[in-house]
Design a protein around this motif. Structure first.
Motif, PDB file in Angstrom:
ATOM      1  N   VAL A  64      -1.347  17.696  13.028  1.00 40.61           N
ATOM      2  CA  VAL A  64      -1.042  16.521  12.199  1.00 40.61           C
ATOM      3  C   VAL A  64      -2.231  16.180  11.298  1.00 40.61           C
ATOM      4  O   VAL A  64      -2.074  15.911  10.101  1.00 40.61           O
ATOM      5  N   ALA A  65      -3.430  16.210  11.876  1.00 36.42           N
ATOM      6  CA  ALA A  65      -4.628  15.918  11.084  1.00 36.42           C
ATOM      7  C   ALA A  65      -4.863  16.981  10.012  1.00 36.42           C
ATOM      8  O   ALA A  65      -5.221  16.670   8.869  1.00 36.42           O
ATOM      9  N   PRO A 116       3.549  15.032   7.969  1.00 27.18           N
ATOM     10  CA  PRO A 116       3.049  14.962   9.347  1.00 27.18           C
ATOM     11  C   PRO A 116       4.170  14.910  10.368  1.00 27.18           C
ATOM     12  O   PRO A 116       4.005  15.377  11.508  1.00 27.18           O
ATOM     13  N   LEU A 117       5.320  14.372   9.995  1.00 27.32           N
ATOM     14  CA  LEU A 117       6.438  14.280  10.927  1.00 27.32           C
ATOM     15  C   LEU A 117       6.973  15.673  11.270  1.00 27.32           C
ATOM     16  O   LEU A 117       7.213  15.991  12.444  1.00 27.32           O
ATOM     17  N   LEU A 118       7.146  16.516  10.269  1.00 26.97           N
ATOM     18  CA  LEU A 118       7.602  17.878  10.526  1.00 26.97           C
ATOM     19  C   LEU A 118       6.538  18.705  11.245  1.00 26.97           C
ATOM     20  O   LEU A 118       6.870  19.585  12.054  1.00 26.97           O
ATOM     21  N   ALA A 119       5.265  18.436  10.953  1.00 26.72           N
ATOM     22  CA  ALA A 119       4.194  19.191  11.601  1.00 26.72           C
ATOM     23  C   ALA A 119       4.156  18.944  13.100  1.00 26.72           C
ATOM     24  O   ALA A 119       3.804  19.845  13.881  1.00 26.72           O
ATOM     25  N   ALA A 120       4.510  17.749  13.549  1.00 27.30           N
ATOM     26  CA  ALA A 120       4.474  17.420  14.977  1.00 27.30           C
ATOM     27  C   ALA A 120       5.776  17.714  15.703  1.00 27.30           C
ATOM     28  O   ALA A 120       5.830  17.638  16.930  1.00 27.30           O
ATOM     29  N   SER A 121       6.826  18.052  14.972  1.00 29.53           N
ATOM     30  CA  SER A 121       8.149  18.189  15.597  1.00 29.53           C
ATOM     31  C   SER A 121       8.283  19.453  16.442  1.00 29.53           C
ATOM     32  O   SER A 121       9.099  19.493  17.361  1.00 29.53           O
TER      33      SER A 121
END
Length: 227
Positions: A174-175, A157-162
């Motif tokens: 993120v979801a 999720p961290l890479l998905a939101a970056s």
């Protein structure tokens, strides 16, 4: 002149019985010579499977929930990323320390049991003692596996939101990434442990959704109330 009496001929049923006895003896010897096939005990995978799969699942759920909670009150991507990274580091350290302490306690118990058995049965050969020690759990290895697995799960999720700046799209990504990862973790855990894949995926997915929804909802409620 001596009369030679005819020798009694073996009956046909006696010959069949002798043949059957020989065959049965051969079958028994062949069955005894064959080594029984040992079935793999999947419970032997319990320790590292729990540390790996559950560690990755915890990293994913806790970090995604933390980021969703921050996203409920802050729309900038920097706040979500910093909170997610802090959750990754803190969670990995917590998992490593907790696993180390837990496995070390188990190691102390098993070592004490071995000493009691040696006192009752006398001294054993050094080879057997070394073999027993090699089969004991390794606290450092378990701690490293837990920290690494947690970090891998938290990075998703961290890479998905970056790389997403749009607020609503970022929350959705993120979801979505968390949902896909939860299904993968549930399936991998079931396959490695020879368990039901469908039930495992659904159970892991519902648990992750519930954690993210509760965190998002409570944080949104507290933020809107001005506390």
């Amino acid at each position: 002149m001596a009369v030679v009496e005819p020798q009694p001929q073996p009956a046909l049923s006696d010959a069949k019985l002798a043949i059957s006895v020989v065959v049965d003896d051969d079958d028994v010897e062949r069955q005894m010579s064959e080594e029984p096939k040992e079935e793999f005990d999947y419970t032997q995978r319990a320790q590292w499977l729990r540390a790996a799969v559950l560690g990755a699942n915890d990293g994913l759920v806790s970090t995604a929930s933390l980021m969703m909670g921050v996203g409920a009150v802050r729309q900038d991507s920097k706040a979500m990323i910093i909170s997610g990274f802090a959750g990754l580091v803190a969670g990995a350290c917590s998992m490593a320390i907790g696993e180390f302490v837990s496995v070390y306690s188990q190691l102390d118990i098993e070592m004490a049991q071995i000493k009691r058995e040696n006192q009752r049965e006398g001294e054993r050969e050094s080879i057997n003692e070394e073999s027993e020690k090699e089969s004991l759990p390794n606290p450092l290895q378990a701690a490293t596996a837990s920290a690494l697995a947690f970090s891998i799960g938290a990075m998703m999720p961290l890479l998905a939101a970056s790389f997403i700046k749009e607020y609503k799209v970022r929350l959705g990504v993120v979801a979505g990434v968390s949902t896909l990862a939860l299904l993968v973790f549930g399936g991998v855990g079931a396959v490695l442990g020879k368990g039901p894949v469908g039930k495992s995926c659904v159970r892991v997915l519902l648990g992750g959704w519930l954690a993210m929804a509760i965190t998002f909802g409570l944080t949104k409620l507290i933020g809107s109330s001005g506390l």
